[in-house]
Design a protein around this motif. Structure first.
Motif, PDB file in Angstrom:
ATOM      1  N   LEU A   1     -23.421  41.003 -30.246  1.00 24.83           N
ATOM      2  CA  LEU A   1     -24.331  39.886 -30.505  1.00 24.83           C
ATOM      3  C   LEU A   1     -24.640  39.792 -31.995  1.00 24.83           C
ATOM      4  CD1 LEU A   1     -26.812  40.116 -27.515  1.00 24.83           C
ATOM      5  CD2 LEU A   1     -25.677  38.032 -28.285  1.00 24.83           C
ATOM      6  N   GLY A   2     -24.810  40.935 -32.625  1.00 19.55           N
ATOM      7  CA  GLY A   2     -25.042  40.949 -34.062  1.00 19.55           C
ATOM      8  C   GLY A   2     -23.887  40.350 -34.835  1.00 19.55           C
ATOM      9  N   GLU A   3     -22.667  40.584 -34.376  1.00 19.20           N
ATOM     10  CA  GLU A   3     -21.494  40.001 -35.033  1.00 19.20           C
ATOM     11  C   GLU A   3     -21.493  38.486 -34.899  1.00 19.20           C
ATOM     12  OE1 GLU A   3     -18.276  41.946 -33.102  1.00 19.20           O
ATOM     13  OE2 GLU A   3     -18.618  43.874 -34.109  1.00 19.20           O
ATOM     14  N   ASN A   4     -21.881  37.987 -33.714  1.00 15.97           N
ATOM     15  CA  ASN A   4     -21.975  36.533 -33.529  1.00 15.97           C
ATOM     16  C   ASN A   4     -23.037  35.939 -34.447  1.00 15.97           C
ATOM     17  OD1 ASN A   4     -20.511  35.155 -30.901  1.00 15.97           O
ATOM     18  ND2 ASN A   4     -20.676  37.380 -30.706  1.00 15.97           N
ATOM     19  N   ALA A   5     -24.167  36.625 -34.575  1.00 20.46           N
ATOM     20  CA  ALA A   5     -25.222  36.136 -35.462  1.00 20.46           C
ATOM     21  C   ALA A   5     -24.755  36.140 -36.916  1.00 20.46           C
ATOM     22  CB  ALA A   5     -26.475  37.001 -35.297  1.00 20.46           C
ATOM     23  N   ALA A   6     -24.116  37.221 -37.308  1.00 16.31           N
ATOM     24  CA  ALA A   6     -23.647  37.334 -38.696  1.00 16.31           C
ATOM     25  C   ALA A   6     -22.653  36.230 -39.033  1.00 16.31           C
ATOM     26  CB  ALA A   6     -23.018  38.699 -38.925  1.00 16.31           C
ATOM     27  N   ALA A   7     -21.836  35.823 -38.064  1.00 14.97           N
ATOM     28  CA  ALA A   7     -20.860  34.760 -38.298  1.00 14.97           C
ATOM     29  C   ALA A   7     -21.547  33.439 -38.625  1.00 14.97           C
ATOM     30  CB  ALA A   7     -19.957  34.593 -37.076  1.00 14.97           C
ATOM     31  N   GLU A   8     -22.798  33.304 -38.227  1.00 12.53           N
ATOM     32  CA  GLU A   8     -23.569  32.092 -38.532  1.00 12.53           C
ATOM     33  C   GLU A   8     -24.506  32.307 -39.713  1.00 12.53           C
ATOM     34  OE1 GLU A   8     -22.619  29.488 -37.016  1.00 12.53           O
ATOM     35  OE2 GLU A   8     -21.374  30.608 -35.591  1.00 12.53           O
ATOM     36  N   GLY A   9     -24.360  33.442 -40.396  1.00 17.16           N
ATOM     37  CA  GLY A   9     -25.210  33.717 -41.547  1.00 17.16           C
ATOM     38  C   GLY A   9     -26.594  34.216 -41.190  1.00 17.16           C
ATOM     39  N   LEU A  10     -26.744  34.776 -39.979  1.00 18.39           N
ATOM     40  CA  LEU A  10     -28.047  35.230 -39.510  1.00 18.39           C
ATOM     41  C   LEU A  10     -28.135  36.754 -39.520  1.00 18.39           C
ATOM     42  CD1 LEU A  10     -28.318  32.930 -36.350  1.00 18.39           C
ATOM     43  CD2 LEU A  10     -29.368  32.521 -38.589  1.00 18.39           C
TER      44      LEU A  10
ATOM     45  N   LEU B   1     -34.303  18.861 -15.076  1.00 16.87           N
ATOM     46  CA  LEU B   1     -33.035  18.483 -15.698  1.00 16.87           C
ATOM     47  C   LEU B   1     -31.887  19.404 -15.299  1.00 16.87           C
ATOM     48  CD1 LEU B   1     -34.309  17.638 -19.303  1.00 16.87           C
ATOM     49  CD2 LEU B   1     -33.406  16.016 -17.624  1.00 16.87           C
ATOM     50  N   GLY B   2     -32.203  20.455 -14.549  1.00 19.80           N
ATOM     51  CA  GLY B   2     -31.157  21.368 -14.092  1.00 19.80           C
ATOM     52  C   GLY B   2     -30.867  22.509 -15.038  1.00 19.80           C
ATOM     53  N   ALA B   3     -31.759  22.757 -15.989  1.00 13.31           N
ATOM     54  CA  ALA B   3     -31.552  23.851 -16.942  1.00 13.31           C
ATOM     55  C   ALA B   3     -32.076  25.146 -16.338  1.00 13.31           C
ATOM     56  CB  ALA B   3     -32.272  23.558 -18.253  1.00 13.31           C
ATOM     57  N   ASN B   4     -31.178  26.083 -16.048  1.00 11.68           N
ATOM     58  CA  ASN B   4     -31.606  27.385 -15.543  1.00 11.68           C
ATOM     59  C   ASN B   4     -31.330  28.492 -16.548  1.00 11.68           C
ATOM     60  OD1 ASN B   4     -28.848  27.568 -15.365  1.00 11.68           O
ATOM     61  ND2 ASN B   4     -28.786  27.512 -13.128  1.00 11.68           N
ATOM     62  N   GLY B   5     -30.986  28.113 -17.755  1.00 11.58           N
ATOM     63  CA  GLY B   5     -30.768  29.056 -18.837  1.00 11.58           C
ATOM     64  C   GLY B   5     -30.903  28.337 -20.163  1.00 11.58           C
ATOM     65  N   VAL B   6     -31.009  29.104 -21.222  1.00 16.86           N
ATOM     66  CA  VAL B   6     -31.164  28.530 -22.564  1.00 16.86           C
ATOM     67  C   VAL B   6     -30.237  29.242 -23.538  1.00 16.86           C
ATOM     68  CG1 VAL B   6     -33.502  27.633 -22.342  1.00 16.86           C
ATOM     69  CG2 VAL B   6     -33.213  30.055 -22.826  1.00 16.86           C
ATOM     70  N   PRO B   7     -29.908  28.529 -24.634  1.00 12.80           N
ATOM     71  CA  PRO B   7     -30.419  27.229 -25.061  1.00 12.80           C
ATOM     72  C   PRO B   7     -29.843  26.090 -24.235  1.00 12.80           C
ATOM     73  CG  PRO B   7     -28.690  27.910 -26.560  1.00 12.80           C
ATOM     74  CD  PRO B   7     -28.927  29.060 -25.632  1.00 12.80           C
ATOM     75  N   PHE B   8     -30.616  25.029 -24.108  1.00 13.56           N
ATOM     76  CA  PHE B   8     -30.182  23.828 -23.410  1.00 13.56           C
ATOM     77  C   PHE B   8     -30.557  22.635 -24.275  1.00 13.56           C
ATOM     78  CE2 PHE B   8     -30.665  20.468 -20.093  1.00 13.56           C
ATOM     79  CZ  PHE B   8     -29.361  20.508 -19.619  1.00 13.56           C
ATOM     80  N   PHE B   9     -29.558  21.842 -24.623  1.00 12.60           N
ATOM     81  CA  PHE B   9     -29.736  20.718 -25.546  1.00 12.60           C
ATOM     82  C   PHE B   9     -29.594  19.414 -24.766  1.00 12.60           C
ATOM     83  CE2 PHE B   9     -28.070  24.352 -27.712  1.00 12.60           C
ATOM     84  CZ  PHE B   9     -28.585  24.357 -28.991  1.00 12.60           C
TER      85      PHE B   9
ATOM     86  N   VAL C   1     -28.708  32.031 -32.197  1.00 15.12           N
ATOM     87  CA  VAL C   1     -27.363  31.686 -32.670  1.00 15.12           C
ATOM     88  C   VAL C   1     -27.075  30.205 -32.447  1.00 15.12           C
ATOM     89  CG1 VAL C   1     -24.892  32.088 -32.294  1.00 15.12           C
ATOM     90  CG2 VAL C   1     -26.488  34.025 -32.351  1.00 15.12           C
ATOM     91  N   GLY C   2     -27.450  29.690 -31.274  1.00 14.28           N
ATOM     92  CA  GLY C   2     -27.166  28.294 -30.946  1.00 14.28           C
ATOM     93  C   GLY C   2     -27.860  27.310 -31.862  1.00 14.28           C
ATOM     94  N   LYS C   3     -29.075  27.640 -32.296  1.00 11.30           N
ATOM     95  CA  LYS C   3     -29.795  26.759 -33.224  1.00 11.30           C
ATOM     96  C   LYS C   3     -29.010  26.637 -34.534  1.00 11.30           C
ATOM     97  CE  LYS C   3     -34.428  25.978 -35.183  1.00 11.30           C
ATOM     98  NZ  LYS C   3     -34.118  25.799 -36.610  1.00 11.30           N
ATOM     99  N   ALA C   4     -28.478  27.743 -35.016  1.00 12.67           N
ATOM    100  CA  ALA C   4     -27.707  27.709 -36.263  1.00 12.67           C
ATOM    101  C   ALA C   4     -26.427  26.893 -36.100  1.00 12.67           C
ATOM    102  CB  ALA C   4     -27.370  29.126 -36.708  1.00 12.67           C
ATOM    103  N   ARG C   5     -25.772  27.024 -34.955  1.00 16.49           N
ATOM    104  CA  ARG C   5     -24.537  26.274 -34.717  1.00 16.49           C
ATOM    105  C   ARG C   5     -24.826  24.780 -34.600  1.00 16.49           C
ATOM    106  NH1 ARG C   5     -21.713  30.357 -30.245  1.00 16.49           N
ATOM    107  NH2 ARG C   5     -21.129  31.999 -31.757  1.00 16.49           N
ATOM    108  N   PHE C   6     -25.900  24.447 -33.892  1.00 18.43           N
ATOM    109  CA  PHE C   6     -26.265  23.030 -33.777  1.00 18.43           C
ATOM    110  C   PHE C   6     -26.597  22.446 -35.145  1.00 18.43           C
ATOM    111  CE2 PHE C   6     -29.738  19.933 -33.611  1.00 18.43           C
ATOM    112  CZ  PHE C   6     -29.080  18.892 -32.972  1.00 18.43           C
ATOM    113  N   GLU C   7     -27.349  23.185 -35.947  1.00 24.12           N
ATOM    114  CA  GLU C   7     -27.740  22.673 -37.254  1.00 24.12           C
ATOM    115  C   GLU C   7     -26.540  22.507 -38.181  1.00 24.12           C
ATOM    116  OE1 GLU C   7     -30.839  25.363 -38.406  1.00 24.12           O
ATOM    117  OE2 GLU C   7     -32.373  24.226 -37.307  1.00 24.12           O
ATOM    118  N   LYS C   8     -25.520  23.315 -37.994  1.00 19.61           N
ATOM    119  CA  LYS C   8     -24.288  23.156 -38.772  1.00 19.61           C
ATOM    120  C   LYS C   8     -23.641  21.816 -38.434  1.00 19.61           C
ATOM    121  CE  LYS C   8     -21.759  26.776 -39.262  1.00 19.61           C
ATOM    122  NZ  LYS C   8     -20.832  27.901 -38.979  1.00 19.61           N
ATOM    123  N   ALA C   9     -23.609  21.484 -37.145  1.00 17.87           N
ATOM    124  CA  ALA C   9     -23.046  20.200 -36.725  1.00 17.87           C
ATOM    125  C   ALA C   9     -23.919  19.049 -37.199  1.00 17.87           C
ATOM    126  CB  ALA C   9     -22.887  20.168 -35.209  1.00 17.87           C
TER     127      ALA C   9
END
Length: 242
Positions: free
Chosen positions: A77-86, A177-185, A16-24
């Motif tokens: 989660l499926g609803e969140n994905a669908a909101a991004e066209g996934l 870098l302190g990333a203990n979860g993903v996605p991390f940009f 989901v995060g990849k789709a949101r980032f690519e929208k921006a």
């Protein structure tokens, strides 16, 4: 400017995060000057290649919930994905080791096909009924669909040491870098954005990173984004849940 994205194919919020980032990024006026690099992060490092299982029972056991509650979480989660066209299969998906997929993504990076392969891996994992786990020929098919040579991809998968060091290096760097979860940009090593933030947050980060020369800083309001970590993936709550 370089944007590095640490993610795992097994992480729904990375999908989901990849789709949101690519929208921006699509609306960013300097997008032609932005290089996007995908980095490896395994949510379950060291998992055996043949250790696979269904997602719903795994979630129920991991979080001490009923399978019905796990299904409801997957539906949200499926609803969140669908909101991004996934597309997103809320039932019937399996899970397993993603190490070979990350190795293959490093090979694809050398061929300039990393982003294309990542999209196909996400779609295959979250939207297709056929499993991507413990099936080298399935991964070869996806690599070929991304524009890679099938025999070369097969050779990478056949040698467990190929690109293994690169995967581990990415994972060590994420920890540094302190990333203990993903996605991390990480944007130009100036700003860190954690989780599948709304597109507006990525827009803000791109604008700030483009014009700023400061040390890596986690943006205010960006530390609580939906993400996946070693303990699992956050599940979106139904409206009215506390």
């Amino acid at each position: 400017m370089r944007v590095e994205i640490w993610s795992d194919i097994a992480c729904p919020w990375c999908y989901v995060g990849k789709a949101r980032f690519e929208k921006a990024l699509a609306a960013f006026p300097h997008r032609d000057g932005v290089e996007v690099v995908h980095r490896s992060f395994e949510l379950d490092p060291g998992r055996a290649k043949d250790d696979t299982g269904l997602v719903i029972p795994m979630l129920a056991q991991k979080y001490g919930m009923s399978e019905q509650q796990a299904k409801e979480g997957e539906a949200r989660l499926g609803e969140n994905a669908a909101a991004e066209g996934l597309d997103y299969l809320t039932e019937g998906r399996d899970h397993g080791s993603t190490f070979d997929m990350h190795r293959l993504l490093h090979f694809a990076k050398e061929q300039g096909r990393q982003d294309a392969l990542l999209d196909l891996l996400y779609r295959a994992n979250f939207a297709d009924e056929r499993s991507v786990f413990a099936d080298d020929e399935r991964l070869v098919e996806l690599a070929a669909a991304a524009g890679l040579d099938a025999d070369a991809a097969r050779a990478v998968l056949a040698d467990p040491e190929r690109y293994a060091a690169e995967v581990r290096a990415d994972e060590r760097e994420a920890a540094e870098l302190g990333a203990n979860g993903v996605p991390f940009f990480v944007l130009d090593r100036k700003y860190g954005v954690s989780g599948a933030q709304p597109a507006v947050v990525f827009t803000q980060a791109l604008d700030q990173a483009w014009g700023s020369r400061s040390p890596l800083t986690t943006l205010d309001g960006a530390a609580t984004g939906d993400a996946c970590g070693p303990d699992g993936c956050e599940v979106p709550q139904a409206k009215g849940d506390v």
